[in-house]
Write an enzyme that holds these catalytic residues in place. Structure first.
Site, PDB file in Angstrom:
ATOM      1  N   LYS A  34     -12.679   5.554   1.259  1.00 46.58           N
ATOM      2  CA  LYS A  34     -13.674   5.464  -0.278  1.00 46.58           C
ATOM      3  C   LYS A  34     -14.714   4.565   0.320  1.00 46.58           C
ATOM      4  O   LYS A  34     -15.022   3.547  -0.590  1.00 46.58           O
ATOM      5  CB  LYS A  34     -12.791   5.131  -1.361  1.00 46.58           C
ATOM      6  CG  LYS A  34     -13.339   5.184  -2.681  1.00 46.58           C
ATOM      7  CD  LYS A  34     -13.695   6.892  -3.101  1.00 46.58           C
ATOM      8  CE  LYS A  34     -14.491   6.813  -4.226  1.00 46.58           C
ATOM      9  NZ  LYS A  34     -14.897   8.076  -4.711  1.00 46.58           N
ATOM     10  N   TYR A  37      -1.005  -1.988  -1.484  1.00 43.22           N
ATOM     11  CA  TYR A  37       0.481  -2.475  -1.558  1.00 43.22           C
ATOM     12  C   TYR A  37       0.943  -3.663  -1.049  1.00 43.22           C
ATOM     13  O   TYR A  37       2.034  -4.293  -1.715  1.00 43.22           O
ATOM     14  CB  TYR A  37       1.120  -1.506  -0.618  1.00 43.22           C
ATOM     15  CG  TYR A  37       1.716   0.123  -1.297  1.00 43.22           C
ATOM     16  CD1 TYR A  37       0.628   0.904  -1.640  1.00 43.22           C
ATOM     17  CD2 TYR A  37       2.816   0.505  -1.307  1.00 43.22           C
ATOM     18  CE1 TYR A  37       0.859   2.007  -2.042  1.00 43.22           C
ATOM     19  CE2 TYR A  37       3.189   1.645  -1.922  1.00 43.22           C
ATOM     20  CZ  TYR A  37       2.142   2.411  -2.191  1.00 43.22           C
ATOM     21  OH  TYR A  37       2.305   3.873  -2.557  1.00 43.22           O
ATOM     22  N   ASP A  72       1.995  13.600  -1.024  1.00 44.87           N
ATOM     23  CA  ASP A  72       2.659  14.271  -2.187  1.00 44.87           C
ATOM     24  C   ASP A  72       1.914  15.534  -2.240  1.00 44.87           C
ATOM     25  O   ASP A  72       2.590  16.604  -2.624  1.00 44.87           O
ATOM     26  CB  ASP A  72       2.650  13.496  -3.473  1.00 44.87           C
ATOM     27  CG  ASP A  72       3.879  12.836  -3.747  1.00 44.87           C
ATOM     28  OD1 ASP A  72       4.587  12.330  -2.544  1.00 44.87           O
ATOM     29  OD2 ASP A  72       4.402  12.499  -4.861  1.00 44.87           O
ATOM     30  N   ASP A  82      -0.203   7.805   0.161  1.00 43.17           N
ATOM     31  CA  ASP A  82       0.907   7.767  -0.656  1.00 43.17           C
ATOM     32  C   ASP A  82       0.517   9.261  -1.617  1.00 43.17           C
ATOM     33  O   ASP A  82       1.258  10.222  -1.594  1.00 43.17           O
ATOM     34  CB  ASP A  82       1.111   6.704  -1.625  1.00 43.17           C
ATOM     35  CG  ASP A  82       2.143   6.823  -2.611  1.00 43.17           C
ATOM     36  OD1 ASP A  82       3.361   7.405  -1.980  1.00 43.17           O
ATOM     37  OD2 ASP A  82       2.003   6.645  -3.725  1.00 43.17           O
ATOM     38  N   ASP A 116     -11.717  11.578  -2.408  1.00 45.48           N
ATOM     39  CA  ASP A 116     -11.549  12.644  -3.633  1.00 45.48           C
ATOM     40  C   ASP A 116     -11.921  13.910  -3.219  1.00 45.48           C
ATOM     41  O   ASP A 116     -11.033  14.976  -3.634  1.00 45.48           O
ATOM     42  CB  ASP A 116     -12.662  12.185  -4.668  1.00 45.48           C
ATOM     43  CG  ASP A 116     -13.918  11.577  -4.128  1.00 45.48           C
ATOM     44  OD1 ASP A 116     -13.999  11.524  -3.132  1.00 45.48           O
ATOM     45  OD2 ASP A 116     -14.841  11.748  -5.005  1.00 45.48           O
TER      46      ASP A 116
HETATM   47  C1  IPM Z   1       6.598   6.958  -0.787  1.00 48.15           C
HETATM   48  C2  IPM Z   1       7.116   6.474  -2.245  1.00 48.15           C
HETATM   49  C3  IPM Z   1       6.982   5.060  -2.049  1.00 48.15           C
HETATM   50  C4  IPM Z   1       5.653   4.377  -1.729  1.00 48.15           C
HETATM   51  C5  IPM Z   1       7.705   4.221  -3.266  1.00 48.15           C
HETATM   52  C6  IPM Z   1       8.906   4.540  -3.486  1.00 48.15           C
HETATM   53  C7  IPM Z   1       7.322   2.860  -3.304  1.00 48.15           C
HETATM   54  O1  IPM Z   1       6.133   6.973  -3.089  1.00 48.15           O
HETATM   55  O2  IPM Z   1       7.422   6.735   0.322  1.00 48.15           O
HETATM   56  O3  IPM Z   1       5.902   7.712  -0.793  1.00 48.15           O
HETATM   57  O4  IPM Z   1       4.749   4.325  -2.629  1.00 48.15           O
HETATM   58  O5  IPM Z   1       5.060   4.315  -0.722  1.00 48.15           O
HETATM   59 MG    MG Z   2       5.152   8.601  -2.284  1.00 47.91          MG
END
Ligand code: IPM
Ligand code: MG
Length: 355
Positions: free
Chosen positions: A190, A135, A250, A246, A222
């Protein structure tokens, strides 16, 4: 206690309003100041993170953040995109430790896409390093102007890097968090392919020696992605880098029924923190009054706990959220037959009543 309120874009505006309502109902000496961030700030000031917003954030004990982004900004040069606001806040305030708890509330077991027995009782904590990794490496590509011109689309790259001190400090955060929980840390890497994550693994192992009471294991990313949907309850604390964190956070959010339930806290070394739902700005449902404000309200609870030292108030907010779920109130994302569908505002009001 000074709070910078940064609603941002899309549903960020609607959900932050509900969290502010809940905070105001607590009767604490909170001083809240709102500022623009993301696309909204770009429209007004030509930059997603104007200096005035950054200064307000720096001068506050905590930041309550909504979400940023909209497809309509996809063509902007990268430094002007809404997402740069959240990355800029993380970097400028040194918010390196991101806590993303994934807790499956008993009332929502059926809202998960996994079988109830896999998620019932689930309580895992993903700790994502937030200011390093790919990032914040060296990017080069179509949307980054270098020396005033775009280098063209033939090639693009981003560099992945971590330094030993960066890994050490997030390792300590993870081991200390595990001490307050079930004393298990899974470090996700990884290392079989990437040098960056070989260093990550080595440093995790080294720091782990200082925490003999905490069990450490290592898992490739993975495999971790697979285990999260195969047997998620095997995890306690998961610690990983910015990029993998990240993605895995999710994924973990869906175990809880909806990404609309997942709060997060991003802390720096002095416990100053930014609190935001783990989900995004959802432009497709923005302005419709149907977004789930609970992730933001639960983020406000984390803010009370971590940055404002108000554990009792944090517990009250969390209990109020459980109560509205017990009452069967559901926004569309967690709706199931037999429950009552409510709007964003109705959900916020119900939490206030429950308080
Ligand atoms: C998160 C989001 C952010 C990230 C984006 C909006 C930059 O997906 O906070 O998880 O990738 O960190
Ligand atoms: Mg995210």
């Amino acid at each position: 206690m000074k709070i910078a309120v940064l609603p941002g874009d899309g549903i960020g505006i609607e959900i932050v309003a509900e969290a502010v309502k809940v905070l105001n109902a607590l009767d604490l000496p909170l001083q809240m100041e709102t500022a623009l961030v993301g696309g909204a700030a770009y429209e007004a000031h030509g930059h997603p993170l104007p200096d005035s917003t950054l200064q307000l954030a720096k001068a506050s004990d905590a930041i309550l953040f909504g979400a940023v982004g909209d497809w309509k900004y996809d063509k902007l040069d990268r430094p002007l995109r809404p997402e740069q606001a959240i990355l800029g806040l993380r970097k400028n305030l040194g918010l390196f430790a991101n806590f993303r708890p994934a807790i499956c509330y008993e009332q929502l077991v059926d809202a998960s896409s996994l079988k109830p027995e896999l998620v019932s009782g689930l309580d895992i904590l993903i700790i994502r390093e937030l200011t390093g990794d790919i990032y914040f490496g060296q990017p080069r590509g179509r949307r980054i102007a270098t020396d005033g011109h775009f280098p063209g689309a033939e090639e693009a790259f981003d560099t992945m890097r971590y330094s030993k001190p960066e890994i050490e400090r997030i390792a300590h955060v993870a081991f200390q968090a595990a001490r307050k929980r079930n004393k298990r840390v899974t470090s996700v890497d990884k290392a079989n392919v990437l040098e960056t994550f070989q260093l990550w693994k080595d440093v995790m192992t080294e720091v782990g020696l200082q925490y003999p009471d905490v069990a450490l294991d290592h898992m490739y990313v993975d495999n971790a992605a697979m285990q999260l949907v195969k047997a998620p309850k095997r995890f306690d604390v998961v610690v990983t880098g910015n990029m993998f964190g990240d993605i895995l956070s999710d994924e973990a959010s869906m175990l809880t029924g909806s990404i609309g339930m997942l709060p997060s806290a991003s802390l720096n070394a002095s416990n100053q923190g930014l609190y935001e739902p783990s989900h995004g700005s959802a432009p497709d449902i923005a302005g419709k009054g149907i977004a789930n404000p609970l992730a933001t309200i639960l983020s406000a609870a984390m803010m009370l706990r971590f940055s404002l030292n108000q554990e009792a108030a944090a517990l009250r907010v969390e209990a109020a959220v459980k109560k509205v779920l017990d009452q069967g109130l559901r926004t569309g994302d967690i709706y199931s037959a037999g429950t009552t569908r409510v709007t964003t505002v109705e959900m916020g009001n119900a939490v206030v009543r429950a308080l």
